[in-house]
Design a protein around this motif. Structure first.
Motif, short mmCIF file in Angstrom:
data_model
loop_
_atom_site.label_atom_id
_atom_site.label_comp_id
_atom_site.label_asym_id
_atom_site.label_seq_id
_atom_site.Cartn_x
_atom_site.Cartn_y
_atom_site.Cartn_z
N ASP A 47 -2.23 7.16 -14.38
CA ASP A 47 -2.85 6.57 -13.19
C ASP A 47 -4.36 6.50 -13.43
N GLN A 51 -7.76 -0.49 -16.01
CA GLN A 51 -6.51 -0.86 -16.68
C GLN A 51 -6.59 -0.47 -18.15
N VAL A 132 -1.21 2.51 -14.52
CA VAL A 132 -1.11 1.95 -13.17
C VAL A 132 -2.32 2.41 -12.38
N ASP A 133 -2.55 1.78 -11.26
CA ASP A 133 -3.68 2.14 -10.40
C ASP A 133 -3.17 2.31 -8.98
N SER A 134 -3.02 3.57 -8.56
CA SER A 134 -2.46 3.86 -7.24
C SER A 134 -3.40 3.51 -6.10
N ARG A 136 -5.01 0.58 -5.88
CA ARG A 136 -4.92 -0.86 -5.61
C ARG A 136 -3.85 -1.12 -4.55
N GLU A 140 -2.02 -6.47 -5.30
CA GLU A 140 -2.79 -6.46 -6.54
C GLU A 140 -1.95 -5.93 -7.70
N GLN A 141 -1.17 -4.89 -7.44
CA GLN A 141 -0.30 -4.33 -8.48
C GLN A 141 0.72 -5.38 -8.93
N TYR A 142 1.29 -6.08 -7.98
CA TYR A 142 2.23 -7.16 -8.28
C TYR A 142 1.54 -8.24 -9.12
N GLU A 220 1.68 7.13 -7.03
CA GLU A 220 1.77 6.61 -8.39
C GLU A 220 3.21 6.47 -8.88
N ILE A 223 4.61 2.92 -7.15
CA ILE A 223 3.97 1.63 -7.43
C ILE A 223 4.41 0.94 -8.72
N TYR A 227 4.61 -3.50 -10.22
CA TYR A 227 4.29 -4.06 -11.53
C TYR A 227 5.52 -4.72 -12.15
#
Length: 258
Positions: A47, A51, A132-134, A136, A140-142, A220, A223, A227
């Motif tokens: 996390d 990126q 990943v970025d919890s 966002r 944004e994750q998609y 985390e 999410i 992605y």
């Protein structure tokens, strides 16, 4: 060769040595999938607000857990990396105006190697791990996953590794799965099968028991779903391939997106 994207729950690290219905399913899935040219995994255990993308010739397995049988700390998964795939991922991120950083020498965490050991035990398919970025938003994750969707036509298997219900403070001893955990998973399933992105992006406000299933300190693990959904992109037909529970609330699920 267009390969589906997957969300795969990695459960407890003991998944690496256990024999149960879920491990049997994962092993069978690995045998049935068309052999990918490479594997890209968005892992809940990496996390970062930046990126990150691995750039190694060969990976070492991180034993990023404690209190487990000694056997666990001897397990390896020496899969090769793929510098060309890492660079291609970077190109797609750059085209989507997403800054990224290649990382060397980190190794692959158990969110990656535990499930890959079951899917592809020979460790002979190149692997690239992604953070990943919890912090966002789900949208944004998609969108980050969607940036990489062209790679599915190039023979790349995408996996989001996490857990839809993952609250270690609410584990239970044996017995049937907790009703609230089942209710949350059922809501997610309904929205995925309907392709209802608007509802899924607002799961924290709309899904039953969302605060218990996805606690503020554990987002985390949930999410990687977004992605993986994004990596499917083209219409996103969702199919739940497996569902079970450990310790009453720890959700073991596999979703296929194509």
């Amino acid at each position: 060769m267009n390969i589906p994207a997957f969300f795969i729950a990695h459960g407890s690290p003991l998944l690496a040595i256990e024999d149960n219905d879920y491990t049997v399913f994962l092993e069978q899935l690995g045998r049935e999938l068309p052999r990918p040219r490479g594997i890209a995994v968005f892992s809940a255990h990496w996390d970062s607000p930046e990126q990150l993308v691995t750039l190694d010739e060969r990976h070492e397995a991180l034993h990023d857990f404690y209190g487990f049988p000694e056997e666990m700390y001897r397990l390896t998964y020496p899969a090769p990396g793929d510098a060309g795939l890492s660079r291609r991922i970077g190109e797609l991120f750059a085209a989507g105006n997403l800054s990224y950083k290649p990382v060397r020498g980190r190794g692959i965490d158990h969110g990656v190697w535990v499930i890959l050991r079951r899917l592809f035990p020979d460790a002979d398919i190149p692997v690239v791990a992604l953070s990943v970025d919890s912090l966002r938003s789900p949208a944004e994750q998609y969108a980050i996953g969607r940036m990489l969707s062209p790679l599915r036509d190039e023979g790349i298997l995408f996996i989001g590794s996490g857990g839809l219900v993952h609250n270690l403070r609410m584990l239970e001893d044996g017995g049937d799965p907790a009703e609230w955990a089942v209710d949350f998973d059922s809501w997610i399933a309904e929205k995925l099968e309907a392709g209802d992105l608007e509802a899924l992006f607002a799961y924290d406000k709309q899904a039953p028991h969302a605060r218990d299933a996805v606690p503020s300190y554990g987002k985390e693990h949930f999410i990687p779903l977004f992605y993986a959904m994004g990596a499917a992109a083209k219409g996103m037909k969702a199919e739940r391939m497996f569902q079970a529970y450990q310790y009453g609330t720890l959700s073991l699920n596999c979703w296929k997106f194509e």
